[in-house]
Design a protein around this motif. Structure first.
Motif, PDB file in Angstrom:
ATOM      1  N   LEU A 115       0.743  -1.112  -0.081  1.00  0.00           N
ATOM      2  CA  LEU A 115      -0.033  -0.053   0.177  1.00  0.00           C
ATOM      3  C   LEU A 115       0.760   1.298  -0.164  1.00  0.00           C
ATOM      4  O   LEU A 115       0.251   2.348   0.000  1.00  0.00           O
ATOM      5  N   ALA A 116       2.041   1.044  -0.079  1.00  0.00           N
ATOM      6  CA  ALA A 116       2.876   2.425  -0.112  1.00  0.00           C
ATOM      7  C   ALA A 116       2.695   3.032  -1.471  1.00  0.00           C
ATOM      8  O   ALA A 116       3.062   4.205  -1.544  1.00  0.00           O
ATOM      9  N   ARG A 117       2.139   2.477  -2.420  1.00  0.00           N
ATOM     10  CA  ARG A 117       1.936   2.823  -3.624  1.00  0.00           C
ATOM     11  C   ARG A 117       0.886   3.595  -3.741  1.00  0.00           C
ATOM     12  O   ARG A 117       0.422   4.106  -4.834  1.00  0.00           O
ATOM     13  N   VAL A 118      -0.039   3.924  -2.629  1.00  0.00           N
ATOM     14  CA  VAL A 118      -1.208   4.660  -2.725  1.00  0.00           C
ATOM     15  C   VAL A 118      -1.052   5.981  -1.923  1.00  0.00           C
ATOM     16  O   VAL A 118      -0.347   6.000  -0.912  1.00  0.00           O
ATOM     17  N   PRO A 119      -0.983   7.245  -2.684  1.00  0.00           N
ATOM     18  CA  PRO A 119      -0.770   8.410  -1.999  1.00  0.00           C
ATOM     19  C   PRO A 119      -1.689   8.784  -1.003  1.00  0.00           C
ATOM     20  O   PRO A 119      -2.846   8.268  -1.075  1.00  0.00           O
ATOM     21  N   GLY A 120      -1.143   9.561  -0.133  1.00  0.00           N
ATOM     22  CA  GLY A 120      -2.204   9.704   0.816  1.00  0.00           C
ATOM     23  C   GLY A 120      -2.398   9.059   2.110  1.00  0.00           C
ATOM     24  O   GLY A 120      -2.922   9.146   3.073  1.00  0.00           O
ATOM     25  N   LEU A 121      -1.715   7.648   2.002  1.00  0.00           N
ATOM     26  CA  LEU A 121      -1.942   6.604   2.840  1.00  0.00           C
ATOM     27  C   LEU A 121      -0.462   6.179   3.539  1.00  0.00           C
ATOM     28  O   LEU A 121       0.636   6.179   2.627  1.00  0.00           O
ATOM     29  N   VAL A 122      -0.533   6.308   4.882  1.00  0.00           N
ATOM     30  CA  VAL A 122       0.892   5.649   5.410  1.00  0.00           C
ATOM     31  C   VAL A 122       0.649   4.378   6.078  1.00  0.00           C
ATOM     32  O   VAL A 122      -0.267   4.288   7.049  1.00  0.00           O
ATOM     33  N   VAL A 123       1.155   3.444   5.712  1.00  0.00           N
ATOM     34  CA  VAL A 123       0.994   2.027   6.248  1.00  0.00           C
ATOM     35  C   VAL A 123       2.601   1.273   6.913  1.00  0.00           C
ATOM     36  O   VAL A 123       3.186   1.156   5.982  1.00  0.00           O
ATOM     37  N   PHE A 649       6.728   7.189  -2.964  1.00  0.00           N
ATOM     38  CA  PHE A 649       7.010   5.669  -3.574  1.00  0.00           C
ATOM     39  C   PHE A 649       7.041   6.006  -5.017  1.00  0.00           C
ATOM     40  O   PHE A 649       6.469   6.532  -5.616  1.00  0.00           O
ATOM     41  N   ALA A 650       8.402   5.064  -5.511  1.00  0.00           N
ATOM     42  CA  ALA A 650       8.387   5.106  -6.949  1.00  0.00           C
ATOM     43  C   ALA A 650       8.776   3.621  -7.283  1.00  0.00           C
ATOM     44  O   ALA A 650       9.375   3.003  -6.436  1.00  0.00           O
ATOM     45  N   GLU A 651       8.419   3.396  -8.629  1.00  0.00           N
ATOM     46  CA  GLU A 651       8.697   2.026  -8.943  1.00  0.00           C
ATOM     47  C   GLU A 651       9.242   2.067 -10.429  1.00  0.00           C
ATOM     48  O   GLU A 651       8.496   2.871 -11.030  1.00  0.00           O
ATOM     49  N   LEU A 652      10.269   1.057 -10.912  1.00  0.00           N
ATOM     50  CA  LEU A 652      10.702   1.008 -12.302  1.00  0.00           C
ATOM     51  C   LEU A 652      10.703  -0.393 -12.601  1.00  0.00           C
ATOM     52  O   LEU A 652      11.474  -1.333 -12.089  1.00  0.00           O
ATOM     53  N   ALA A 653       9.859  -0.691 -13.245  1.00  0.00           N
ATOM     54  CA  ALA A 653       9.702  -2.475 -13.877  1.00  0.00           C
ATOM     55  C   ALA A 653       9.926  -2.373 -15.106  1.00  0.00           C
ATOM     56  O   ALA A 653       9.585  -1.740 -16.119  1.00  0.00           O
ATOM     57  N   TRP A 654      10.624  -3.581 -15.513  1.00  0.00           N
ATOM     58  CA  TRP A 654      10.941  -4.096 -16.952  1.00  0.00           C
ATOM     59  C   TRP A 654      10.638  -5.659 -17.146  1.00  0.00           C
ATOM     60  O   TRP A 654      10.870  -6.211 -16.307  1.00  0.00           O
ATOM     61  N   ARG A 655       9.877  -6.082 -18.263  1.00  0.00           N
ATOM     62  CA  ARG A 655       9.363  -7.235 -18.381  1.00  0.00           C
ATOM     63  C   ARG A 655       9.680  -7.722 -19.529  1.00  0.00           C
ATOM     64  O   ARG A 655       9.520  -7.189 -20.724  1.00  0.00           O
ATOM     65  N   ASP A 656      10.375  -9.109 -19.539  1.00  0.00           N
ATOM     66  CA  ASP A 656      10.745  -9.921 -20.715  1.00  0.00           C
ATOM     67  C   ASP A 656      10.311 -11.095 -20.743  1.00  0.00           C
ATOM     68  O   ASP A 656      10.155 -11.906 -19.607  1.00  0.00           O
ATOM     69  N   ALA A 657       9.824 -11.723 -22.045  1.00  0.00           N
ATOM     70  CA  ALA A 657       9.426 -12.675 -21.925  1.00  0.00           C
ATOM     71  C   ALA A 657      10.116 -14.113 -21.700  1.00  0.00           C
ATOM     72  O   ALA A 657      10.032 -15.035 -20.943  1.00  0.00           O
ATOM     73  N   LEU A 664      12.693  -2.383  -9.593  1.00  0.00           N
ATOM     74  CA  LEU A 664      13.317  -1.329  -8.604  1.00  0.00           C
ATOM     75  C   LEU A 664      12.424  -0.541  -7.944  1.00  0.00           C
ATOM     76  O   LEU A 664      11.695   0.236  -8.501  1.00  0.00           O
ATOM     77  N   GLU A 665      12.317  -0.582  -6.674  1.00  0.00           N
ATOM     78  CA  GLU A 665      11.475   0.076  -5.863  1.00  0.00           C
ATOM     79  C   GLU A 665      12.004   1.122  -4.897  1.00  0.00           C
ATOM     80  O   GLU A 665      13.023   0.945  -4.233  1.00  0.00           O
ATOM     81  N   TRP A 666      11.648   2.164  -4.570  1.00  0.00           N
ATOM     82  CA  TRP A 666      12.059   3.264  -3.715  1.00  0.00           C
ATOM     83  C   TRP A 666      10.918   3.786  -2.791  1.00  0.00           C
ATOM     84  O   TRP A 666       9.950   4.225  -3.426  1.00  0.00           O
ATOM     85  N   ARG A 667      10.951   3.681  -1.578  1.00  0.00           N
ATOM     86  CA  ARG A 667      10.178   4.413  -0.690  1.00  0.00           C
ATOM     87  C   ARG A 667      10.936   5.238   0.331  1.00  0.00           C
ATOM     88  O   ARG A 667      11.823   5.012   0.807  1.00  0.00           O
ATOM     89  N   ALA A 668      10.184   6.483   0.644  1.00  0.00           N
ATOM     90  CA  ALA A 668      10.652   7.529   1.651  1.00  0.00           C
ATOM     91  C   ALA A 668       9.935   8.036   2.493  1.00  0.00           C
ATOM     92  O   ALA A 668       8.738   8.121   2.055  1.00  0.00           O
ATOM     93  N   ALA A 669      10.233   8.492   3.695  1.00  0.00           N
ATOM     94  CA  ALA A 669       9.236   9.244   4.437  1.00  0.00           C
ATOM     95  C   ALA A 669      10.191  10.341   5.173  1.00  0.00           C
ATOM     96  O   ALA A 669      11.312  10.133   5.617  1.00  0.00           O
ATOM     97  N   GLY A 670       9.533  11.381   5.300  1.00  0.00           N
ATOM     98  CA  GLY A 670      10.103  12.488   6.173  1.00  0.00           C
ATOM     99  C   GLY A 670      10.016  12.061   7.854  1.00  0.00           C
ATOM    100  O   GLY A 670       9.476  11.250   8.233  1.00  0.00           O
ATOM    101  N   ARG A 671      10.719  13.195   8.420  1.00  0.00           N
ATOM    102  CA  ARG A 671      10.658  12.910   9.791  1.00  0.00           C
ATOM    103  C   ARG A 671       9.193  12.819  10.489  1.00  0.00           C
ATOM    104  O   ARG A 671       8.556  13.731  10.133  1.00  0.00           O
ATOM    105  N   SER A 672       9.006  12.150  11.585  1.00  0.00           N
ATOM    106  CA  SER A 672       7.697  12.189  12.189  1.00  0.00           C
ATOM    107  C   SER A 672       8.059  12.669  13.777  1.00  0.00           C
ATOM    108  O   SER A 672       8.984  11.987  14.402  1.00  0.00           O
TER     109      SER A 672
END
Length: 750
Positions: A115-123, A649-657, A664-672
């Motif tokens: 669920l990190a790929r959903v903006p506005g939501l912190v899980v 959250f950011a994602e880059l994906a490549w698919r080959d048969a 490659l995934e990247w997730r980040a959060a500011g200080r709380s």
């Protein structure tokens, strides 16, 4: 509850949908015999493009399918809608995580995986199975020290949130899920009490006869076995059964956990009726490593505080649940569908806490072992009408919860009179807690012009909370309170240009105190905290949704939420925490979700959230324990604890048969902020993950799915979540270090 009729339990997306032109057939479309894997689809706006897609070989079409981005223009959501709506057409912010994304995000144990790929939501994953995930949406739910607070949770239409607003998600079977819908903003108010956002999990429908077996192996002793079988049966019946067993040793001492899940689903479909019955079983014993103080976290974030082992802190939970849903479709007239559903369950929890004997010597203390048996039930009925450009839905719902709650000392005395902790000792609490809601609701969607549509809804209800105290040695803490609420919602959508929709929405929300927040009075007297008011909110949102062909999608939302009578801590002494209303708060921010597919083999995904959540009034709170009277000032302008100014959250994906899919995934959060006084913070962090997956056909109707992941690729040390406003200052829960996962899944026709 506003959702597509029939979707409550069955997970089908073949909903009766209004035609694009506003012309409605004489009867609603039948349930789809073979629903799509990702979500329901409307007929394409572009017939020529559809014909070109139809000429693609089936294998290439399968390779081109991508999580979340697959045909984004046509994805149907049911959460918040009268009769189902395209994501782009919905006049509110909503995100969808589909089956493919869920299966690639990890071992399918926690919602935090995907669920990190959903903006506005912190899980946030606490990496502590004795406590549930920390989930917040636009700051709602951020103050929860345990469990899930301030959001509405649904699993196949069955609430995972109690009538008092406290919920948990650990019993949800993600391996059997078809998709997760996340509703943010004003339209979540249509779901009643404590619905600052809505997370709804839908099970996969039975499409064919097949069996599945899975094995997950990971670092820190992760082992999970999974099996499922499903089949259409004679006479319109269908069956699905699944089970899983998970064991985890953990990366911190004293954090071992087990989980056992079982689910059974039996369905029947006739010409005009659909009946679905579901049953589930869940067990989870888990040790509790507790949080760490600032000094402990800085010295060694992978350590466990000594109190966890000396008190043998742990939790045992068990839950059984049954539910049934009936839907009837009418052939003629404006009344199109009627739906009724009912559910009942039992949940038992025993938790050993880190409380010393000296504290429990206070005669008013409830003991260091919390133990309860909960019976819960609910029912709902709703009707849906259609008159060409107008859809209308109305219904009623009720929920009941009864807790037989007990407390015990967490020690026994040895021969020398010294306490031996981690045992169940003398009883110190015995009471019956009840929570009940009774709601009426309605919603309308009116397409009053070719490019315009308006939505309006209203939910009117009452929540009643009570305690009947049978343990009078420490006084009578019985009490009863009721809160009434009326939540109106308005929404407007305008198709400003081909592929571009603009929307605006406004609502009034409501969040009653939980039973735990009402249990004790700030002045130390016995009885319910009768002075504690419900918090109320005014929510506003404007947004834009843009689609370009099927290669680019962009969702942008700007929001502002003004809350009155925000609930916060008042005092903490003698093992009794009390709560108060701390005045006004303001939440405002922006959310961006975007996906781009530059070529058939490549796709990207981005989710960005900016949130400014602050107190608008001064108030006093406690700075530690014991604290009988709050004396520490929280000045207006301080950040609400547990919220971050930015997450991404950011994602880059490549698919080959031949080579499978690499991501490659990247997730980040500011200080709380760790507490409302903002005297300590969890530092921001950025994490990278690498994954590979491939499916191998191994015979007639059989395949092997492989998934390999490395999370926290650079082994960053960070606080994955916070125990906000912890009285002992043990705020910090360490996030998982570098970890690897290998998942093997076999699927075969039967």
């Amino acid at each position: 509850m506003p959702r597509c009729a029939g979707a409550a339990f069955e997970g089908y997306r073949g909903c009766a949908l209004p035609a694009r032109s506003g012309l409605i057939a004489s009867s609603p479309p039948p349930l789809l015999p073979h629903p799509m894997v990702h979500a329901a689809r409307r007929p394409s706006r572009h017939p020529a493009r559809a014909r070109r897609r139809g000429r693609l070989p089936a294998a290439l079409a399968a390779l081109a399918a991508a999580p979340v981005l697959a045909q984004p223009v046509e994805t149907i959501v049911v959460t918040g809608s009268v009769a189902g709506s395209e994501v782009q057409q919905a006049p509110y912010a909503i995100g969808v995580v589909d089956r493919e994304a869920l299966r690639q995000a990890g071992p399918m144990i926690n919602l935090s995986e995907a669920l990190a790929r959903v903006p506005g939501l912190v899980v946030a994953n606490r990496s502590n199975y004795a406590q549930d995930l920390q989930i917040s949406s636009r700051g709602f739910g951020a103050r929860a020290g345990f469990g899930v607070r301030g959001l509405r949770l649904l699993a196949d239409g069955i609430p995972a949130s109690g009538p008092d607003g406290q919920g948990q998600v650990s019993h949800i079977d993600l391996a059997g899920a078809d998709r997760v819908e996340v509703l943010r903003g004003p339209f979540s108010a249509l779901y009643g009490n404590s619905s600052g956002g809505v997370i709804s999990v839908f099970s996969a429908p039975v499409r064919r006869a097949e069996a599945e077996a899975g094995l997950d192996l990971g670092t820190y002793g992760l082992r999970q076995l999974r099996a499922a079988v499903q089949a259409p049966l004679a006479g319109g019946f269908e069956l699905r059964a699944s089970g899983s067993a998970m064991d985890w040793e953990g990366f911190r001492p004293h954090s071992e956990a087990e989980r056992r899940l079982g689910n059974l689903r039996l369905g029947w479909r006739g010409e005009a009726d659909t009946v679905i019955a579901v049953a589930s079983h869940y067990e989870q014993p888990a040790d509790d490593p507790l949080g760490l103080t600032r000094e402990q976290f800085d010295a060694d974030p992978r350590q466990t505080t000594p109190q966890a082992e000396s008190f043998d802190t742990r939790k045992r939970s068990k839950q059984d649940q049954l539910g049934v849903n009936w839907r009837h479709r009418f052939a003629d007239g404006a009344l199109r569908e009627f739906e009724a559903s009912a559910y009942a369950g039992q949940r038992s929890v025993t938790q050993w806490l880190a409380i010393a004997k000296a504290t429990q010597d206070n005669p008013r203390h409830g003991g260091g072992v919390a133990d309860f048996d909960r019976d819960y039930r609910g029912a709902q009925a709703q009707w849906r009408w259609n008159w060409q450009a107008l859809d209308l839905m109305a219904g009623a719902a009720l929920e009941d919860q009864r807790d037989d709650r007990r407390g015990y000392e967490n020690y026994v005395l040895d021969g020398a009179g010294d306490p031996v902790y981690g045992r169940i000792g003398t009883q110190r609490r015995d009471e019956i807690n009840r929570a009940r809601t009774r709601d009426l609701f309605g919603q309308a969607e009116w397409r009053f012009a070719p490019d315009w549509a308006a939505s309006a809804g209203l939910r009117r209800g009452r929540v009643t909370l009570s305690a009947d105290d049978a343990y009078r040695d420490n006084g009578d803490d019985s009490g009863r309170l009721s809160y009434d609420y009326t939540n109106p919602v308005l929404g407007l959508r305008w198709r400003a240009a081909p592929g571009l929709n603009l929307h605006a929405a406004a609502a009034r929300g409501f969040e009653a105190p939980t039973l735990g927040e009402l249990a004790y009075r700030p002045d130390g007297a016995n009885g319910f905290n009768e002075g504690l008011k419900a918090q109320k909110s005014l929510q506003f949102e404007v947004g834009a949704k843009w689609r370009q062909d099927e290669s680019l999608d962009l969702d942008l939302a700007l929001f502002q939420v003004m809350v009155d009578d925000e609930i916060g801590i008042a005092s903490n002494a003698g093992g009794r925490a009390s709560y108060q209303n701390v005045g006004r708060t303001l939440r405002r921010g922006a959310e961006l979700g975007a996906g781009w597919r530059p070529a058939a083999a490549w796709r990207t995904r981005l989710a960005l959230t900016l949130l400014d959540a602050r107190y608008r009034d001064d108030f006093l709170t406690c700075a530690g324990i014991p604290c009988t009277t709050p004396t520490a000032e929280v000045a207006a302008g301080k950040r609400i604890a547990g919220t971050q100014r930015a997450s991404a959250f950011a994602e880059l994906a490549w698919r080959d048969a031949a080579l499978g899919e690499w991501g490659l995934e990247w997730r980040a959060a500011g200080r709380s902020a760790a507490n409302d006084r903002n005297t300590d913070f969890a530092s921001g962090y950025a994490l990278a993950a690498l994954r590979w997956s491939r499916t191998f056909a191994i015979g007639e109707g059989q395949r092997i799915e492989l998934l390999a992941r490395i999370d926290n690729l650079f082994d960053r040390a960070y606080a994955g979540s916070l125990i906000v406003n912890d009285a002992n200052g043990r705020y910090f829960e360490t996030g998982a270090p570098r970890s690897a996962l290998l998942a093997l899944r076999w699927v075969g026709a039967i």
